[in-house]
Design an enzyme around this catalytic site. Sequence first.
Site, PDB file in Angstrom:
ATOM      1  N   TYR A  51     -60.228  -7.837  11.064  1.00  0.00           N
ATOM      2  CA  TYR A  51     -60.811  -8.036   9.731  1.00  0.00           C
ATOM      3  C   TYR A  51     -62.305  -7.699   9.738  1.00  0.00           C
ATOM      4  O   TYR A  51     -62.808  -7.008   8.852  1.00  0.00           O
ATOM      5  CB  TYR A  51     -60.579  -9.481   9.303  1.00  0.00           C
ATOM      6  CG  TYR A  51     -61.049  -9.816   7.911  1.00  0.00           C
ATOM      7  CD1 TYR A  51     -60.322  -9.409   6.794  1.00  0.00           C
ATOM      8  CD2 TYR A  51     -62.205 -10.560   7.710  1.00  0.00           C
ATOM      9  CE1 TYR A  51     -60.741  -9.741   5.508  1.00  0.00           C
ATOM     10  CE2 TYR A  51     -62.631 -10.902   6.434  1.00  0.00           C
ATOM     11  CZ  TYR A  51     -61.895 -10.483   5.337  1.00  0.00           C
ATOM     12  OH  TYR A  51     -62.321 -10.800   4.071  1.00  0.00           O
ATOM     13  N   ARG A 102     -55.689 -11.824  -8.431  1.00  0.00           N
ATOM     14  CA  ARG A 102     -55.922 -13.184  -7.951  1.00  0.00           C
ATOM     15  C   ARG A 102     -57.269 -13.265  -7.246  1.00  0.00           C
ATOM     16  O   ARG A 102     -57.874 -12.244  -6.908  1.00  0.00           O
ATOM     17  CB  ARG A 102     -54.802 -13.628  -7.001  1.00  0.00           C
ATOM     18  CG  ARG A 102     -54.670 -12.776  -5.758  1.00  0.00           C
ATOM     19  CD  ARG A 102     -53.486 -13.206  -4.923  1.00  0.00           C
ATOM     20  NE  ARG A 102     -53.333 -12.362  -3.752  1.00  0.00           N
ATOM     21  CZ  ARG A 102     -52.371 -12.523  -2.842  1.00  0.00           C
ATOM     22  NH1 ARG A 102     -51.485 -13.499  -2.984  1.00  0.00           N
ATOM     23  NH2 ARG A 102     -52.291 -11.715  -1.806  1.00  0.00           N
ATOM     24  N   ARG A 115     -49.361  -5.962  -6.401  1.00  0.00           N
ATOM     25  CA  ARG A 115     -48.150  -5.570  -5.687  1.00  0.00           C
ATOM     26  C   ARG A 115     -46.961  -6.455  -6.022  1.00  0.00           C
ATOM     27  O   ARG A 115     -45.817  -6.040  -5.890  1.00  0.00           O
ATOM     28  CB  ARG A 115     -48.397  -5.597  -4.179  1.00  0.00           C
ATOM     29  CG  ARG A 115     -49.404  -4.551  -3.703  1.00  0.00           C
ATOM     30  CD  ARG A 115     -49.573  -4.566  -2.202  1.00  0.00           C
ATOM     31  NE  ARG A 115     -48.336  -4.288  -1.502  1.00  0.00           N
ATOM     32  CZ  ARG A 115     -48.230  -4.241  -0.164  1.00  0.00           C
ATOM     33  NH1 ARG A 115     -49.282  -4.452   0.581  1.00  0.00           N
ATOM     34  NH2 ARG A 115     -47.067  -3.987   0.401  1.00  0.00           N
ATOM     35  N   GLY A 145     -57.767  -6.683  -0.043  1.00  0.00           N
ATOM     36  CA  GLY A 145     -57.876  -6.889   1.395  1.00  0.00           C
ATOM     37  C   GLY A 145     -56.809  -7.834   1.906  1.00  0.00           C
ATOM     38  O   GLY A 145     -56.241  -8.625   1.149  1.00  0.00           O
TER      39      GLY A 145
END
Length: 234
Positions: free
Chosen positions: A140, A12, A34, A77
């Site tokens: 992050y 994606r 996943r 991420g």
Amino acid sequence: MSRSVFVTGGNRGIGLAIARTMAAQGDKVAVTYRSGEPPAGVLGVRCDITDPDQVDAAFQQIEAEHGPVEVLVANAGVTRDTLLMRMSEDDFADVLNTNLTASYRVAKRATRGMLRARRGRMIFVSSAVAFLGEAGQSNYAASKAGLIGFARSLARELGSRGITSNVVAPGLTATDMAAQLPEDRMKELLAKIPLGTTARPEDIAAAVRFLASEEASYITGAVLPVDGGVGMGH
């Protein structure tokens, strides 16, 4: 020549755009995912990149079907945004483990085939936040800044073996993650961008494609911003 390309988090957003771009030029592309279904036209490998055994199994599957990985794109991420005073140990550790430690993990495994071949491309997807910082994103930003030091160290370590190591640093990009931002916050972020708009995932993919190309064979240790100018001067 069709190469074996491995994109983490390629089902994606930016990762999917990278996978499609590389496949469109004839490369054999594998992506990790996943949940859900992998995109058509690429090899989908179900893998939690925070699990060393699953990473090794993913490489074994890719090597069996596509050959040793020649181009690695560490893109996967996560975010766990919150202010420092509210940030839990897990909030910090999970982001570092997925964004930074897993990149170490896949890069280390990819070097096996690259060292034997004496060539390879490693591309790490960082963020403009790595330079600018952002309130509520200390975990992050730390993980994405860490990728730059990691990639540049690999550039020095592996350059003599024909392996390049570079970073792409996207700014605000039109993905599902950005779509979740409140309208007022989106307007605030856009106001800081000289070009006044978000990037398309395809814009990031184009930068990755270039760094993976023969034309970029003498580029290593570089950070290529694709951020509409928001991070210039850093």
